[in-house]
Enzyme design. Structure first.
Site, PDB file in Angstrom:
ATOM      1  CG  ASP A  26      -4.024-113.109  90.616  1.00 23.11           C
ATOM      2  OD1 ASP A  26      -3.446-111.847  90.332  1.00 23.11           O
ATOM      3  OD2 ASP A  26      -3.994-113.277  91.810  1.00 23.11           O
ATOM      4  CG  ASN A  74      -8.093-105.226  89.169  1.00 16.69           C
ATOM      5  OD1 ASN A  74      -8.552-106.069  88.259  1.00 16.69           O
ATOM      6  ND2 ASN A  74      -7.386-105.607  90.249  1.00 16.69           N
TER       7      ASN A  74
END
Ligand code: IPE
Ligand code: IPE
Ligand code: MG
Length: 246
Positions: A26, A74
């Protein structure tokens, strides 16, 4: 690139390595934004970080590395960003095919690959098939992966086996249910790393990380390097894992 000297150096004990490391890759977007670059530039550098860390894990002798590349959530991102991520994945996998005999890494995909383009899906299958012969290090790539989705698809598969009379629901054990998940046959992660300063699980390995050790760092994924991995492993090696015992 910062070399040794300035930064804190952590030595890892090679005798007590985690068998399985999982990483939520991330912070690509924020890394790019901080440099006045488009988010996609962060994903491109993040893909290189993945290569570096996968190679290092193999060198260290880590048996399993699981990385979160794209979650079931996502898809909420812009079509441009999703397209760029898929394009980078495709590029990475084509390079993995090219370097396969040198790297000797076994790749497995966790996630529902059905919504991907046929080309990318076929490439994933090819990489999985062709690398199945390697035994040193297994890299699991979580692609269109969600921990809840994984449990639901496992429950469906189990229910189908019940209806076919193959299994008895009254006799289901935790171990047996684990065999219905994408991670079937893979030991649970010992260490879960999340860079970028966020301290949440974001639907990653919900079943498997029941007793994982977590390690969070503010460093964004594109800046994560070998030294950062040593820090994470060093922190892990300082923990006392009790699994509910004393
Ligand atoms: C991780 O970086 C990559 C994916 C989720 C595909 P992000 O894109 O989430 O980066 P931030 O969290 O916005 O900085
Ligand atoms: C988790 O990161 C998914 C991946 C790294 C692939 P996100 O950036 O999607 O998670 P949230 O939105 O911060 O929880
Ligand atoms: Mg993020």
């Amino acid at each position: 690139m910062a070399l040794f000297g300035k930064r804190e150096e952590v030595q890892v004990d090679r005798e007590r390595l985690p068998r399985h490391i999982a990483i939520i890759m991330d912070g690509n977007g924020r890394w790019a934004k901080g440099r006045g670059l488009p988010r996609t530039a962060g994903h491109a550098v993040g893909a290189e970080t993945f290569r570096t860390i996968a190679t290092y894990c193999r060198e260290l002798g880590i048996e399993y590395l699981t990385v979160y590349a794209f979650s079931t959530e996502n898809w909420k991102r812009s079509a441009d960003e999703v397209g760029a991520i898929m394009g980078l994945l495709q590029k990475y996998l084509l390079e993995a095919v090219r370097d396969m005999e040198k790297e000797k890494v076994r790749f497995v995909f966790f996630g529902d690959l059905a919504p991907l383009s046929e080309e990318l899906r076929e490439l994933c299958r090819q990489v999985e098939r062709d690398s199945a012969k390697f035994e040193g290090c297994q890299v699991n790539i979580c692609l269109n992966y969600g921990g809840r989705d994984e449990i639901v698809q496992g429950a469906k598969a189990f229910a189908r086996d019940c209806m076919a009379g193959k299994v008895d629901p009254e006799r289901l054990t935790e171990e047996q249910f684990g065999g219905y998940l994408y991670s079937a046959g893979v030991p649970d992660p010992d260490l879960v790393i999340r860079p970028s300063g966020e301290e949440r699980i974001s639907n990653f390995l919900l079943w498997q990380s029941a007793y994982a050790e977590y390690y969070f760092t503010d460093v964004c994924w594109p800046d994560f390097d070998r030294a950062e991995l040593r820090k994470a492993i060093g922190a892990y090696q300082g923990r006392s894992r009790r699994f509910g015992g004393v």
